[in-house]
Design an enzyme around this catalytic site. Structure first.
Site, PDB file in Angstrom:
ATOM      1  CE  LYS A   1      -7.499   1.511   3.427  1.00 49.14           C
ATOM      2  NZ  LYS A   1      -6.229   1.923   3.942  1.00 49.14           N
TER       3      LYS A   1
ATOM      4  CB  CYS B   1      -4.466  -1.252   3.875  1.00 47.18           C
ATOM      5  SG  CYS B   1      -3.609  -1.366   5.604  1.00 47.18           S
TER       6      CYS B   1
ATOM      7  CD  GLU C   1      -2.596   1.152   2.659  1.00 47.26           C
ATOM      8  OE1 GLU C   1      -3.706   1.853   2.756  1.00 47.26           O
ATOM      9  OE2 GLU C   1      -2.298   0.437   3.634  1.00 47.26           O
TER      10      GLU C   1
END
Length: 285
Positions: A116, A144, A43
């Protein structure tokens, strides 16, 4: 039998973005030379993990998509004839930013992007300050914090994903005890292996590694714990990196195992979707 070779790049970053890019380029080339067809980066791999503090000047790191970084990684994907999963700080518009995974096809074209969905706002992980919340073909790319949510993995599976992919930046705070460090790391691994089992899909999770200081000095920074791994559709480890050094790995995944596992464990068939209405609520009072 359909098998693919996946390259995972666990990198320790510096404050020099150019150095980070050159290291990534070398690692991508190395993985490709060892037969990798799909390569996954960690990430926000271009820079240090800047979300340890809230600083409006750091929005200068963001780029449009397409932009300079997509041009750089497009050339790398095409030159090495690999599918490449990247993680970029996207400037969508003035004042509107995203933590965005961008996937490049073997010819360098952008195959898709994912912004995200789950944004943390915890000490040393102030991403909600920087990012705004929002699949791609057969690759289920999440980022993540998304990895803690079974709903996100299930949605990717229901959309036909053949792999679940998580570019990641996670680690320990210096005040954590050894026991707490073990609990956190094991929880992180278990949750993602559970996504593999529940959905009958391989999981690829790529984390950064090494210590990065807190620019504000309020904490002692984050020790990113590495442990990047690939798990098969029953949660079995296919490969796992260490927790204290950069590492490239090329891992073979048998894509036909998912079909077999789903025949043995037909979780999708047996879902009681008529009973799940409450899952769209924040809490059931």
């Amino acid at each position: 039998m359909k098998k693919i070779k996946v390259g995972i790049i666990q990198q320790s970053n510096t404050a020099d973005i150019r150095v980070n890019l050159m290291n990534l380029a070398k690692s991508i080339e190395a993985c490709a030379a060892h037969g990798a067809q799909l390569i996954v980066l960690q990430e926000l791999h271009n820079s240090l993990y800047f979300c340890q503090t809230e600083n409006t000047n750091l929005f200068d790191l963001a780029e449009p998509i397409p932009g300079p970084s997509t041009g750089f990684y497009s050339e790398l994907a095409a030159a090495n004839k690999v599918v490449l999963v990247t993680s970029l700080f996207e400037k969508r518009a003035p004042g509107l930013y995203h933590n965005t995974a961008v996937v490049f096809d073997r010819d360098g074209s952008i195959a898709g992007k994912y912004r995200k969905m789950h944004i943390p706002d915890d000490p040393a992980y102030y991403e909600k300050f920087y990012f705004t919340q929002t699949s791609l073909g057969k690759l289920g790319v999440l980022v993540c914090w998304d990895q803690w949510y079974p709903e996100a993995a299930r949605l990717m599976a229901l959309k036909g994903a053949e792999l679940l992919i998580y570019p990641t930046a996670i680690g320990w705070e210096s005040s954590d005890t050894d026991d707490e460090k073990a609990r956190q790391l094991n929880a992180w691994i278990i949750s993602q292996r559970a996504h593999a089992v529940a959905n009958g899909l391989p999981v690829i999770s790529v984390n950064r590694v090494g210590h990065e200081p807190d620019p504000s000095g309020q904490t002692n920074g984050i020790l990113f714990w590495g442990n990047s791994f690939v798990a098969g559709p029953q949660g079995e480890f296919l490969a796992q990196a260490g927790n204290d050094h950069p590492e490239n790995m090329v891992v073979e995944i048998d894509m036909e195992r998912s079909e077999n596992v789903r025949r043995w464990w037909p979780f999708l068939r047996d879902r009681r979707i008529d009973e799940y209405e409450g899952l769209t609520k924040r809490f059931l009072d």
